[in-house]
Design a protein around this motif. Structure first.
Motif, PDB file in Angstrom:
ATOM      1  N   GLY A 180       0.683  -1.027   0.403  1.00  0.00           N
ATOM      2  CA  GLY A 180       0.206  -0.083  -0.080  1.00  0.00           C
ATOM      3  C   GLY A 180       0.581   1.524  -0.046  1.00  0.00           C
ATOM      4  O   GLY A 180       2.073   1.347  -0.216  1.00  0.00           O
ATOM      5  N   GLY A 181       0.087   1.899  -0.453  1.00  0.00           N
ATOM      6  CA  GLY A 181       0.694   3.562  -0.312  1.00  0.00           C
ATOM      7  C   GLY A 181       1.930   3.717   0.967  1.00  0.00           C
ATOM      8  O   GLY A 181       3.003   3.899   0.918  1.00  0.00           O
ATOM      9  N   ALA A 182       0.690   3.550   2.265  1.00  0.00           N
ATOM     10  CA  ALA A 182       1.595   3.592   3.586  1.00  0.00           C
ATOM     11  C   ALA A 182       1.947   3.225   3.720  1.00  0.00           C
ATOM     12  O   ALA A 182       0.990   1.876   4.628  1.00  0.00           O
ATOM     13  CB  ALA A 182       0.655   4.922   3.959  1.00  0.00           C
ATOM     14  N   GLY A 183       2.675   2.814   4.839  1.00  0.00           N
ATOM     15  CA  GLY A 183       3.494   1.446   5.598  1.00  0.00           C
ATOM     16  C   GLY A 183       4.234   2.119   6.818  1.00  0.00           C
ATOM     17  O   GLY A 183       4.276   3.293   7.514  1.00  0.00           O
ATOM     18  N   LEU A 212       0.623  -2.164   5.725  1.00  0.00           N
ATOM     19  CA  LEU A 212      -0.723  -0.983   5.641  1.00  0.00           C
ATOM     20  C   LEU A 212      -1.754  -1.403   4.969  1.00  0.00           C
ATOM     21  O   LEU A 212      -1.667  -1.156   3.607  1.00  0.00           O
ATOM     22  CB  LEU A 212      -0.605   0.517   6.371  1.00  0.00           C
ATOM     23  CG  LEU A 212       0.506   0.434   7.465  1.00  0.00           C
ATOM     24  CD1 LEU A 212       0.394   2.043   7.844  1.00  0.00           C
ATOM     25  CD2 LEU A 212      -0.327  -0.434   8.685  1.00  0.00           C
ATOM     26  N   GLY A 213      -3.229  -2.105   5.177  1.00  0.00           N
ATOM     27  CA  GLY A 213      -3.787  -2.277   4.614  1.00  0.00           C
ATOM     28  C   GLY A 213      -5.049  -1.318   5.013  1.00  0.00           C
ATOM     29  O   GLY A 213      -5.232   0.143   5.461  1.00  0.00           O
ATOM     30  N   ALA A 227      -6.202  -4.267  11.464  1.00  0.00           N
ATOM     31  CA  ALA A 227      -5.272  -4.809  11.530  1.00  0.00           C
ATOM     32  C   ALA A 227      -4.210  -3.546  11.713  1.00  0.00           C
ATOM     33  O   ALA A 227      -3.404  -2.838  12.344  1.00  0.00           O
ATOM     34  CB  ALA A 227      -4.547  -5.777  12.196  1.00  0.00           C
ATOM     35  N   SER A 228      -4.567  -3.113  10.499  1.00  0.00           N
ATOM     36  CA  SER A 228      -3.927  -2.007  10.222  1.00  0.00           C
ATOM     37  C   SER A 228      -4.165  -0.243  10.687  1.00  0.00           C
ATOM     38  O   SER A 228      -2.964   0.430  11.873  1.00  0.00           O
ATOM     39  CB  SER A 228      -3.742  -1.737   8.213  1.00  0.00           C
ATOM     40  OG  SER A 228      -3.795  -3.307   7.489  1.00  0.00           O
ATOM     41  N   ASP A 229      -5.165  -0.676  10.727  1.00  0.00           N
ATOM     42  CA  ASP A 229      -5.299   0.887  11.708  1.00  0.00           C
ATOM     43  C   ASP A 229      -4.637   0.649  13.068  1.00  0.00           C
ATOM     44  O   ASP A 229      -4.224   1.533  13.866  1.00  0.00           O
ATOM     45  CB  ASP A 229      -6.925   0.775  12.271  1.00  0.00           C
ATOM     46  CG  ASP A 229      -8.013   1.102  11.264  1.00  0.00           C
ATOM     47  OD1 ASP A 229      -7.525   1.269   9.326  1.00  0.00           O
ATOM     48  OD2 ASP A 229      -9.207   0.862  10.697  1.00  0.00           O
ATOM     49  N   VAL A 230      -4.807  -0.146  13.944  1.00  0.00           N
ATOM     50  CA  VAL A 230      -4.182  -0.674  15.025  1.00  0.00           C
ATOM     51  C   VAL A 230      -2.982  -0.087  15.058  1.00  0.00           C
ATOM     52  O   VAL A 230      -1.818   0.603  15.818  1.00  0.00           O
ATOM     53  CB  VAL A 230      -4.436  -1.907  15.664  1.00  0.00           C
ATOM     54  CG1 VAL A 230      -3.565  -2.320  16.697  1.00  0.00           C
ATOM     55  CG2 VAL A 230      -5.701  -2.325  16.116  1.00  0.00           C
ATOM     56  N   LYS A 231      -2.502  -1.203  13.711  1.00  0.00           N
ATOM     57  CA  LYS A 231      -0.558  -0.776  13.318  1.00  0.00           C
ATOM     58  C   LYS A 231      -0.775   0.888  13.731  1.00  0.00           C
ATOM     59  O   LYS A 231       0.588   0.960  13.855  1.00  0.00           O
ATOM     60  CB  LYS A 231      -0.083  -1.651  12.392  1.00  0.00           C
ATOM     61  CG  LYS A 231       1.218  -1.213  12.288  1.00  0.00           C
ATOM     62  CD  LYS A 231       1.991  -2.177  12.975  1.00  0.00           C
ATOM     63  CE  LYS A 231       1.886  -3.433  13.477  1.00  0.00           C
ATOM     64  NZ  LYS A 231       2.668  -4.400  14.181  1.00  0.00           N
ATOM     65  N   ALA A 232      -1.326   1.383  12.563  1.00  0.00           N
ATOM     66  CA  ALA A 232      -1.113   3.057  12.455  1.00  0.00           C
ATOM     67  C   ALA A 232      -0.660   3.439  13.690  1.00  0.00           C
ATOM     68  O   ALA A 232      -0.142   4.300  14.433  1.00  0.00           O
ATOM     69  CB  ALA A 232      -2.033   2.948  11.230  1.00  0.00           C
ATOM     70  N   THR A 233      -1.843   3.639  14.660  1.00  0.00           N
ATOM     71  CA  THR A 233      -2.186   4.124  15.490  1.00  0.00           C
ATOM     72  C   THR A 233      -0.790   3.620  16.994  1.00  0.00           C
ATOM     73  O   THR A 233      -0.767   4.706  17.418  1.00  0.00           O
ATOM     74  CB  THR A 233      -3.486   3.178  16.121  1.00  0.00           C
ATOM     75  OG1 THR A 233      -4.348   3.567  15.439  1.00  0.00           O
ATOM     76  CG2 THR A 233      -3.580   3.460  18.118  1.00  0.00           C
ATOM     77  N   GLN A 234      -0.443   2.750  16.866  1.00  0.00           N
ATOM     78  CA  GLN A 234       0.965   2.263  17.456  1.00  0.00           C
ATOM     79  C   GLN A 234       1.933   3.239  17.036  1.00  0.00           C
ATOM     80  O   GLN A 234       2.632   3.852  18.057  1.00  0.00           O
ATOM     81  CB  GLN A 234       1.048   1.043  17.222  1.00  0.00           C
ATOM     82  CG  GLN A 234       0.078  -0.101  18.667  1.00  0.00           C
ATOM     83  CD  GLN A 234       0.467  -1.345  18.190  1.00  0.00           C
ATOM     84  OE1 GLN A 234       1.489  -1.827  16.850  1.00  0.00           O
ATOM     85  NE2 GLN A 234       0.089  -2.628  18.879  1.00  0.00           N
ATOM     86  N   TYR A 235       2.221   3.175  15.515  1.00  0.00           N
ATOM     87  CA  TYR A 235       3.151   4.283  15.451  1.00  0.00           C
ATOM     88  C   TYR A 235       3.020   5.464  15.200  1.00  0.00           C
ATOM     89  O   TYR A 235       4.047   6.022  15.405  1.00  0.00           O
ATOM     90  CB  TYR A 235       3.504   3.516  13.822  1.00  0.00           C
ATOM     91  CG  TYR A 235       4.402   2.615  13.875  1.00  0.00           C
ATOM     92  CD1 TYR A 235       5.621   2.514  13.684  1.00  0.00           C
ATOM     93  CD2 TYR A 235       3.700   1.150  13.932  1.00  0.00           C
ATOM     94  CE1 TYR A 235       6.877   1.121  13.344  1.00  0.00           C
ATOM     95  CE2 TYR A 235       4.853   0.231  14.050  1.00  0.00           C
ATOM     96  CZ  TYR A 235       6.402   0.471  13.669  1.00  0.00           C
ATOM     97  OH  TYR A 235       7.439  -0.940  13.211  1.00  0.00           O
ATOM     98  N   ILE A 272       4.778   6.825   9.921  1.00  0.00           N
ATOM     99  CA  ILE A 272       3.952   6.539   8.513  1.00  0.00           C
ATOM    100  C   ILE A 272       4.940   6.789   7.249  1.00  0.00           C
ATOM    101  O   ILE A 272       4.568   7.791   7.021  1.00  0.00           O
ATOM    102  CB  ILE A 272       2.483   7.291   8.415  1.00  0.00           C
ATOM    103  CG1 ILE A 272       2.130   6.709   9.839  1.00  0.00           C
ATOM    104  CG2 ILE A 272       2.042   6.690   7.476  1.00  0.00           C
ATOM    105  CD1 ILE A 272       1.550   5.052  10.243  1.00  0.00           C
ATOM    106  N   ASP A 273       5.220   6.014   6.825  1.00  0.00           N
ATOM    107  CA  ASP A 273       6.676   6.272   5.130  1.00  0.00           C
ATOM    108  C   ASP A 273       4.628   6.432   4.002  1.00  0.00           C
ATOM    109  O   ASP A 273       4.716   5.025   4.008  1.00  0.00           O
ATOM    110  CB  ASP A 273       7.281   5.361   5.353  1.00  0.00           C
ATOM    111  CG  ASP A 273       8.106   5.102   4.345  1.00  0.00           C
ATOM    112  OD1 ASP A 273       7.713   3.968   3.294  1.00  0.00           O
ATOM    113  OD2 ASP A 273       9.228   6.052   4.008  1.00  0.00           O
TER     114      ASP A 273
END
Length: 287
Positions: free
Chosen positions: A82-85, A102-103, A107-115, A125-126
């Motif tokens: 995906g564009g953002a990871g 990230l999709g 699970a991706s929402d949770v991962k992005a929140t952690q970062y 977020i890259d």
């Protein structure tokens, strides 16, 4: 690096006291790093932000993202589906051992929140250069109150200083309000440090920029927002957003604290002292 930031803080404090109104100095701010910071590959802990002589302290009046909703995330590269990871410094403490795709799933929402939801500026977020996304970020049930006197409310960091990101406010129900504002490449200031993350092969300077309620098209009737819609496009030429690699915080400054006269005199600014006295008289006369 910490010593450098202290010197930068002193310089900005001197110039800001002369123009305390805040509006003239909005957008630029100084980043102060905390103990244990070791850029570019290690942890980079945000301790506080200074703007116009006032301090936003992490955990007090400077807040992290508390939840993320990835609406869309597109673009394909060798690094990401995906564009953002999720990305972090090579040696930095991170929620997961590797750079993560990230999709748009939970699970991706949770991962992005952690970062995004910590004060480590080397957890970001890259986004790939050809990537595009719509991501909603939220700042908790209390939201973010409008800052006084033209101070900014949203503080962005971007690795590389070479990308755009579009910002629009969200109300308590997650609805768009105000108008969208785009932070363009030419607006990024110098955050005072560099980072080297898993996705890249060398250190890059980090840019910073503050956004106010006024820039988001919110009139005085809007005293609080609860989140932001963040957008990146994958156009060409002037329409290319070039994959923003970012982190964002929210802060609120409430008027009422002004520099003590001895502090101002210590900076050698008699004009600034006169300005503060006039401001105090104005406050007293309005009571």
């Amino acid at each position: 690096m910490i010593a450098k930031n202290l010197l930068l803080s002193t310089g900005i404090a001197l110039s800001a006291v002369v123009g305390v109104s805040g509006a003239a100095q909005a957008a630029s701010f100084t980043t102060n790093l905390g103990a244990g910071s070791n850029p570019p590959k290690g942890n980079v802990f945000l301790q506080s932000i200074e703007q116009n002589g006032q301090t936003f302290t992490y955990g007090t009046n400077l807040f992290q993202v508390t939840s993320v909703d990835i609406i869309s995330n597109t673009g394909v590269s060798a690094f990401s589906a995906g564009g953002a990871g999720a990305d972090a410094g090579d040696n930095a403490t991170k929620p997961s051992p590797n750079r993560d795709n990230l999709g748009t799933d939970t699970a991706s929402d949770v991962k992005a929140t952690q970062y995004l939801g910590n004060n480590n500026l080397n957890n970001i977020i890259d986004t790939e250069d050809n990537g595009a996304f719509d991501i909603n970020v939220f700042f908790g049930d209390e939201g973010v109150g409008r800052s006084s006197e033209g101070f900014d409310n949203l503080f962005f960091y971007e690795r590389g200083k070479n990308s755009k990101i579009r910002v629009q406010a969200l109300d308590v129900d997650g609805n768009l309000i105000g108008t969208a504002f785009t932070i363009t490449e030419d607006l990024w200031g110098d955050a005072g440090y560099s980072i080297d993350t898993l996705e890249i092969t060398g250190a890059q300077e980090v840019g910073s920029y503050g956004v106010s309620f006024d820039q988001l098209g919110l009139d005085d009737s809007v005293n609080r927002i609860y989140g932001l819609k963040l957008t990146a496009l994958n156009g060409t030429g002037d329409n290319a957003f070039n994959g923003p690699d970012f982190k964002v915080f929210a802060g609120t400054y409430v008027a009422g604290t002004v520099p003590e006269p001895t502090t101002i005199l210590g900076l050698g600014s008699v004009a600034a002292l006169a300005l503060v006295r006039r401001r105090r008289l104005k406050k007293v006369s309005s009571l």
